[in-house]
Design a protein around this motif. Structure first.
Motif, short mmCIF file in Angstrom:
data_model
loop_
_atom_site.label_atom_id
_atom_site.label_comp_id
_atom_site.label_asym_id
_atom_site.label_seq_id
_atom_site.Cartn_x
_atom_site.Cartn_y
_atom_site.Cartn_z
N ASP A 87 -18.12 -52.68 -49.00
CA ASP A 87 -19.31 -53.83 -49.15
C ASP A 87 -19.00 -54.76 -50.37
O ASP A 87 -19.72 -55.41 -50.70
N ILE A 88 -17.53 -54.88 -50.82
CA ILE A 88 -17.15 -55.72 -51.74
C ILE A 88 -15.93 -56.35 -51.36
O ILE A 88 -15.18 -55.92 -50.25
N ASP A 89 -15.49 -57.61 -51.84
CA ASP A 89 -14.56 -58.51 -51.25
C ASP A 89 -13.31 -58.22 -51.81
O ASP A 89 -12.12 -58.62 -51.34
N GLY A 90 -13.09 -57.36 -52.96
CA GLY A 90 -12.01 -57.01 -53.57
C GLY A 90 -11.98 -56.69 -54.93
O GLY A 90 -13.29 -56.30 -55.54
N LEU A 91 -11.16 -56.66 -55.67
CA LEU A 91 -10.88 -56.50 -57.01
C LEU A 91 -11.43 -57.56 -57.80
O LEU A 91 -10.72 -58.70 -57.80
N PHE A 92 -12.27 -57.58 -58.76
CA PHE A 92 -12.69 -58.91 -59.69
C PHE A 92 -12.47 -58.50 -61.03
O PHE A 92 -12.30 -57.20 -61.45
N ASN A 93 -11.96 -59.72 -61.69
CA ASN A 93 -11.68 -59.49 -63.14
C ASN A 93 -12.94 -59.07 -63.86
O ASN A 93 -12.74 -58.50 -65.06
N LYS A 94 -14.12 -59.13 -63.55
CA LYS A 94 -15.22 -58.36 -63.98
C LYS A 94 -16.31 -58.22 -62.73
O LYS A 94 -16.13 -58.95 -61.70
N CYS A 114 4.86 -45.57 -51.72
CA CYS A 114 5.56 -46.67 -50.81
C CYS A 114 4.62 -47.41 -49.81
O CYS A 114 5.07 -47.96 -48.89
N CYS A 115 3.37 -47.56 -50.06
CA CYS A 115 2.44 -47.84 -49.22
C CYS A 115 1.53 -49.01 -49.78
O CYS A 115 1.07 -48.68 -50.92
N ASN A 116 1.30 -50.15 -49.31
CA ASN A 116 0.45 -51.13 -49.57
C ASN A 116 -1.03 -50.91 -49.32
O ASN A 116 -1.18 -50.14 -48.50
N MET A 117 -1.76 -51.26 -50.15
CA MET A 117 -3.16 -50.92 -50.02
C MET A 117 -4.14 -52.17 -50.20
O MET A 117 -3.68 -52.85 -51.16
N ILE A 118 -5.22 -52.58 -49.64
CA ILE A 118 -5.93 -53.71 -49.54
C ILE A 118 -7.37 -53.12 -49.66
O ILE A 118 -7.87 -52.38 -48.91
N ILE A 119 -8.22 -53.76 -50.74
CA ILE A 119 -9.48 -53.51 -50.75
C ILE A 119 -10.14 -54.95 -50.28
O ILE A 119 -9.80 -56.02 -50.63
N CYS A 120 -11.04 -54.67 -49.17
CA CYS A 120 -11.58 -56.14 -48.55
C CYS A 120 -13.07 -55.46 -47.73
O CYS A 120 -13.27 -54.48 -47.80
N ASN A 121 -13.83 -56.66 -47.57
CA ASN A 121 -15.21 -56.58 -47.27
C ASN A 121 -15.14 -56.05 -45.64
O ASN A 121 -14.49 -56.54 -44.94
N SER A 122 -16.09 -55.26 -45.51
CA SER A 122 -16.22 -54.72 -44.06
C SER A 122 -16.65 -55.90 -43.04
O SER A 122 -16.23 -55.54 -42.07
N ASN A 123 -16.96 -57.09 -43.56
CA ASN A 123 -17.27 -58.27 -42.73
C ASN A 123 -16.01 -58.64 -42.00
O ASN A 123 -15.97 -59.66 -41.25
N MET A 124 -14.74 -58.25 -42.56
CA MET A 124 -13.62 -58.83 -42.25
C MET A 124 -12.86 -57.72 -41.26
O MET A 124 -11.62 -57.94 -40.96
N ILE A 125 -13.55 -56.89 -40.75
CA ILE A 125 -12.91 -55.91 -39.69
C ILE A 125 -12.41 -56.75 -38.33
O ILE A 125 -11.36 -56.42 -37.97
N ASN A 126 -13.21 -57.72 -38.14
CA ASN A 126 -12.55 -58.47 -37.17
C ASN A 126 -11.23 -59.49 -37.30
O ASN A 126 -10.97 -60.08 -36.55
N LYS A 127 -11.16 -59.40 -38.65
CA LYS A 127 -9.90 -60.19 -38.97
C LYS A 127 -8.55 -59.20 -39.36
O LYS A 127 -7.58 -59.57 -40.12
N LEU A 128 -8.89 -58.06 -39.00
CA LEU A 128 -7.62 -57.05 -39.21
C LEU A 128 -6.36 -57.29 -38.59
O LEU A 128 -5.40 -57.33 -39.33
N ASP A 129 -6.39 -58.14 -37.57
CA ASP A 129 -5.06 -58.87 -37.13
C ASP A 129 -4.61 -59.81 -38.10
O ASP A 129 -3.35 -59.78 -38.38
N ASP A 130 -5.57 -60.59 -38.66
CA ASP A 130 -4.96 -61.62 -39.57
C ASP A 130 -4.57 -60.79 -41.12
O ASP A 130 -3.25 -61.33 -41.46
N ILE A 131 -5.04 -59.83 -41.19
CA ILE A 131 -4.54 -58.90 -42.41
C ILE A 131 -3.23 -58.55 -42.10
O ILE A 131 -2.34 -58.78 -43.00
#
Length: 377
Positions: A173-180, A231-248
């Motif tokens: 439920d978060i968009d990613g890592l923020f500086n605060k 050796c695996c990339n990891m992404i944190i993103c909001n679940s409202n982006m699930i339909n953007k998985l192709d774009d990811i």
């Protein structure tokens, strides 16, 4: 743009707060979007594995509980009921896209034994070969604190080296890592890419509480350490982006990317650092700490000042300095009882006490991983 052209196997993790509504009923729309995204991945020849939370929350809904039970047995009953409802929903929407799903329930002790991990890896490979989507969750119906992974961010990361995943996406439920903390500070800025997980990264992270989930940013950073070291990339993103998985997958700058390290940890180091449970502790003096920091050496009794906990020969134990900071982790050649009897002694003194047929090292360098100052694996 990010280069994910080499991605052939993806792990998706989705948290409870994304899978259920406020009343703890299942979010069918979210599951539908998940399965549609998985169908698109399969069309591209990409294997997908799902690590899914939500069982306890759905069980609470079925049992008409308005708060998470504190009683362990009732919590486990919620997990048993909820897991069945969760898989029912996944199967309904998977069939809509002509997909097949299979359930795997795990606990942390499943990663303790190499034979168990080997069998799990074989099962997952067979599922991928037959285009079956593994849906993995912690076995909360049987888990107790002693054998719990504790959160599905970590569980997803532990799966990474077992299937040689190229990308792990943590939907939350978060968009990613923020500086605060963005919930407290309106001027918080999202971090696009993290190339190295340092203490500074941890320092800027605030707690992200959830009434349903058990995660938070700290567990996501821990997951990033495990996955990037494999050796695996990891992404944190909001679940409202699930339909953007192709774009990811296509490289769009969505969420925060934690870049994979170029060199993979050995399987032994991966097990020592991330998978095995330490069963006790030893404390070392400054001289022993300095030697460990400067070169590859074993830990001898003469450098040990204290022992904590009860453990047997062959157990994994933590090595701490006088300030209670973790210095190293390794497999001991002695039980806690024997170490207590020989700590601080020289090799000759140990021979006089225990005889000649003893190992001089408490932890041999081959069975030891050192966490050097400023480094976070």
């Amino acid at each position: 743009m990010r280069d994910f052209s080499n991605v052939k196997r993806v792990i998706i993790k989705i948290g409870s707060s994304s899978l259920v509504h406020d009343d703890l009923s299942i979010n069918s729309d979210m599951i539908d979007r998940l399965m549609q995204s998985f169908f698109n991945l399969h069309q591209k020849g990409i294997d997908v594995c799902l690590v899914s939370s939500g069982a306890i929350a759905l069980g609470m809904h079925e049992l008409k509980l308005n708060k998470r039970p504190s009683d362990m047995a009732l919590k486990q009953a919620c997990a048993a009921v909820g897991q069945a409802k969760l898989m029912e929903a996944y199967n309904i929407f998977a069939s809509k896209y002509d997909l097949s799903c299979g359930q795997i329930l795990l606990n942390h002790d499943d990663f303790q034994k190499r034979t168990r991990m080997h069998h799990l890896s074989n099962t997952l490979e067979a599922m991928f070969s037959n285009k079956i989507i593994p849906i993995i969750n912690e076995n909360d119906a049987l888990a107790v604190d002693e054998i719990k992974v504790g959160d599905n961010d970590t569980l997803a990361a532990l799966i990474v080296p077992m299937i040689n995943a190229n990308l792990l996406v943590l939907f939350s439920d978060i968009d990613g890592l923020f500086n605060k903390n963005p919930k407290l500070y309106k001027d918080a800025i999202k971090v696009d890419t993290v190339d190295k997980i340092t203490k500074d990264i941890y320092d800027m992270v605030g707690v992200n509480p959830s009434s349903v989930g058990t995660g938070g940013m700290e567990t996501k950073l821990n997951a990033a350490k495990i996955s990037t070291n494999s050796c695996c990339n990891m992404i944190i993103c909001n679940s409202n982006m699930i339909n953007k998985l192709d774009d990811i997958i296509n490289g769009d700058n969505i969420g925060t990317l934690f870049s994979a390290k170029a060199k993979k940890l050995s399987s032994k180091k991966d097990w020592l650092i991330f998978k095995a449970y330490p069963e006790g502790k030893i404390y070392i003096d400054d001289g022993c700490k300095a030697r460990l920091s400067n070169k590859r050496v074993s830990i001898l009794p003469v450098g040990i000042i204290a022992v904590m906990g009860e453990f047997k020969k062959g157990s994994l134990i933590d090595v701490l300095d006088k300030d209670n900071k973790l210095v190293a982790r390794g497999v001991t050649n002695y039980s806690s009882e024997v170490i207590s009897a020989i700590l601080g002694l020289s090799s000759d003194e140990i021979k006089n006490k225990l005889g000649n047929k003893v190992k001089k090292e408490v932890i041999h360098a081959n069975n030891l991983v050192v966490f050097r100052e400023g480094e976070l694996c």
